[in-house]
Design an enzyme around this catalytic site. Structure first.
Site, short mmCIF file in Angstrom:
data_model
loop_
_atom_site.label_atom_id
_atom_site.label_comp_id
_atom_site.label_asym_id
_atom_site.label_seq_id
_atom_site.Cartn_x
_atom_site.Cartn_y
_atom_site.Cartn_z
N ARG A 398 0.81 -1.22 0.00
CA ARG A 398 0.00 0.00 0.00
C ARG A 398 0.84 1.26 0.00
O ARG A 398 0.39 2.31 -0.46
CB ARG A 398 -0.94 0.01 1.21
N HIS A 440 3.33 -5.96 -14.48
CA HIS A 440 4.76 -5.89 -14.17
C HIS A 440 5.55 -6.86 -15.04
O HIS A 440 6.61 -6.50 -15.58
CB HIS A 440 4.99 -6.21 -12.69
#
Length: 529
Positions: A398, A440
């Site tokens: 986060r 990614h």
């Protein structure tokens, strides 16, 4: 008529009595004055006290308001407890899900930490290591070749064919600037008057999706593969492709619902976002569209110069790390594949791997984003939080990259919860993890030119397990040590495996077989005379 005068003694006593009465009255009046002054001073002090308390209360209120606004972050819900059990308030949860990101004027965390001498000294230590790298390279070159010249062949190779990458960027930027905006204007002008609103929306969305797939999807891939761009130029094109896709989606996602909800009055045209606000959004360091953001009053040009210098320093730093610390992966030093060599390679790769991770964080998430934030006077600089203090991987994910995390939360996790009526939270979280890991891996695959899903396995498999195993309940300092240990090992594995695969592809090219060639390449290298 005669008067009778009192005797001298009596007259003297009367005079003394009068004088004593005057003195006592003067002393009483003096005491009264002192008491009055004391009361006035107490009253004044009380007023000053009340004013100070009011100012302190106002400042504390502002600080608490900012803290509350910053605490409105995904996955960090503070829920009431009754008898030790968590009680969920449906109305507060619904309100939290409907709220968007709040932008406010705040500096980057490292800029604040650099004001502390101890933290600034650690930053100076990294600069000293860069100087040592330069001196080491100069000394070795002077001893071996008798010259004092710093060569940057790796940088020139990595950023080769930069002109082609620039032209591809111009095409993608021009498309993202014009097509999504005017498509929204076209759709919005006919939405409230069109007989079939659903048909118009589906048709426009389908056409826009096809064009997006061709221009922002296939075109960058074609440019990268057809021109055989070097790694850095490849990453420029691919990362800009991903950024433009995320920006255009955010723009449509934030503006289309507002147009649908607010029907224009008769004779009026729908209200659309201004073109200048959309142009500003394409460059400002956020992926969440707003028609306006908090802005600074001026540009600090000295800060811009320092940030540019830091970026160049990070570039040279990465060059020296790859040249000086990654020698085991050069072709002339490859050895036959064995378990021992693989384990040693992983542990030898930890130092350059973690240094490149810190460099990438500092160069991109701090310097690059703050550079554009300063040039555009963008005031909200919370691009990351103190991820280095995290004791759980859930909090690390986060706080590492707030910019991307906000996009994934508001347009991935939150929208999935809204579609499922907030039933499948775990499924929504896993979906976001899988999508993030796939993106990614896509960027690394296109950047290096081969498919080797190390990142995907570490992110989508081990990352998910660690996310649930080391959650927010893990608060002890030992969990921070565990997190850093896992980061070291993960970076070492990625650095080792991707480097070995890079050289395996060079030494043993396989045009027909699209599988990782690390083991094959290393074995063949060891068998070659």
């Amino acid at each position: 008529m005669t008067t009778v005068e009192p005797p001298n003694g009596l007259r003297h006593r009367d005079i003394k009595a009068c004088q004593s009465d005057e003195i006592s009255s003067d002393a009483g009046s003096h005491n009264n004055v002192q008491e009055e002054l004391q009361r006035q001073w107490q009253t004044h002090a009380q007023k000053v006290k009340l004013k100070v308390l009011e100012q302190v209360q106002d400042q504390l209120s502002d600080i608490l308001d900012k803290a509350m606004a910053e605490s409105i972050q995904p996955f960090t819900h503070i829920q009431p407890t009754v008898n030790g059990k968590t009680v969920t308030n449906p109305s507060s949860r619904s309100q939290k899900m409907d709220d968007g990101k709040v932008f406010m004027d705040r500096a980057s965390l490292l800029d604040e930490l650099f004001e502390i001498n101890h933290i600034r000294t650690i930053y100076h230590m990294f600069i000293a290591i860069l100087i040592i790298f330069c001196l080491s390279t100069l000394t070795v070159d002077y001893i071996d070749q008798g010259r004092l010249v710093l060569e940057f062949d790796l940088i020139f190779f990595a950023f080769g064919k930069l002109g082609i990458a620039t032209m591809a960027w111009i095409v993608m930027f021009a498309y993202t600037l014009l097509v999504p905006y005017y498509t929204l204007v076209f759709w919005g002008n006919f939405y409230h008057s069109f007989p079939s609103k659903l048909g118009l929306s589906l048709g426009t969305g389908l056409i826009l999706s096809v064009v997006q797939t061709c221009v922002l999807g296939l075109f960058p891939i074609y440019v990268v593969i057809d021109n055989q761009l070097p790694p850095a130029s490849r990453f420029i094109v691919i990362l800009e492709q991903i950024r433009f896709l995320m920006k255009s989606y955010s723009f449509i996602r934030e503006t289309a619902p507002a147009i649908m909800k607010k029907a224009p009055r008769e004779g009026e045209r729908p209200r659309f976002p201004t073109f200048s606000s959309y142009l500003y959004f394409l460059f400002c360091p956020t992926l969440i569209y707003r028609e306006s953001y908090p802005r600074n009053t001026h540009i600090r040009w000295n800060y811009v110069g320092i940030t540019v210098g830091r970026l160049l320093g990070c570039l040279f730093y990465g060059n020296f790390i790859l040249v000086r610390l990654c020698l085991p992966f050069r072709p002339e030093t490859n050895r036959p594949f064995s378990k021992r060599s693989m384990v040693l390679s992983v542990f030898h790769s930890i130092l350059p791997g973690i240094m490149l991770l810190l460099l990438a964080f500092f160069a991109f998430l701090h310097c690059w984003l703050n550079l554009f934030g300063e040039l555009l006077r963008f005031a909200d600089r919370m691009f990351y939080k103190d991820w280095w203090n995290c004791t759980s991987f859930a909090n690390y994910y986060r706080t590492w990259n707030i910019v991307v995390h906000d996009w994934l939360y508001y347009y991935g996790y939150r929208d999935l919860l809204l579609l499922s009526k907030r039933r499948f939270r775990t499924a929504a979280m896993l979906s976001v993890f899988i999508v993030s890991a796939a993106v990614h891996e896509y960027a690394i695959t296109m950047g290096f030119g081969f498919f080797y899903p190390v990142m995907f396995c570490l992110f989508a498999v081990l990352g998910v397990l660690f996310n649930f195993a080391m959650n927010d309940k893990c608060q002890r300092p030992v969990f921070n040590i565990i997190m850093w240990t896992c980061l070291f090992l993960g970076q070492g594995m990625q650095m080792c495996l991707y480097s070995q695969e890079w050289y395996a592809q060079i030494q043993c090219p396989q045009k027909e077989v699209c599988i990782p060639l690390t083991c094959v390449g290393l074995v063949l290298k060891g068998a070659m005379p």
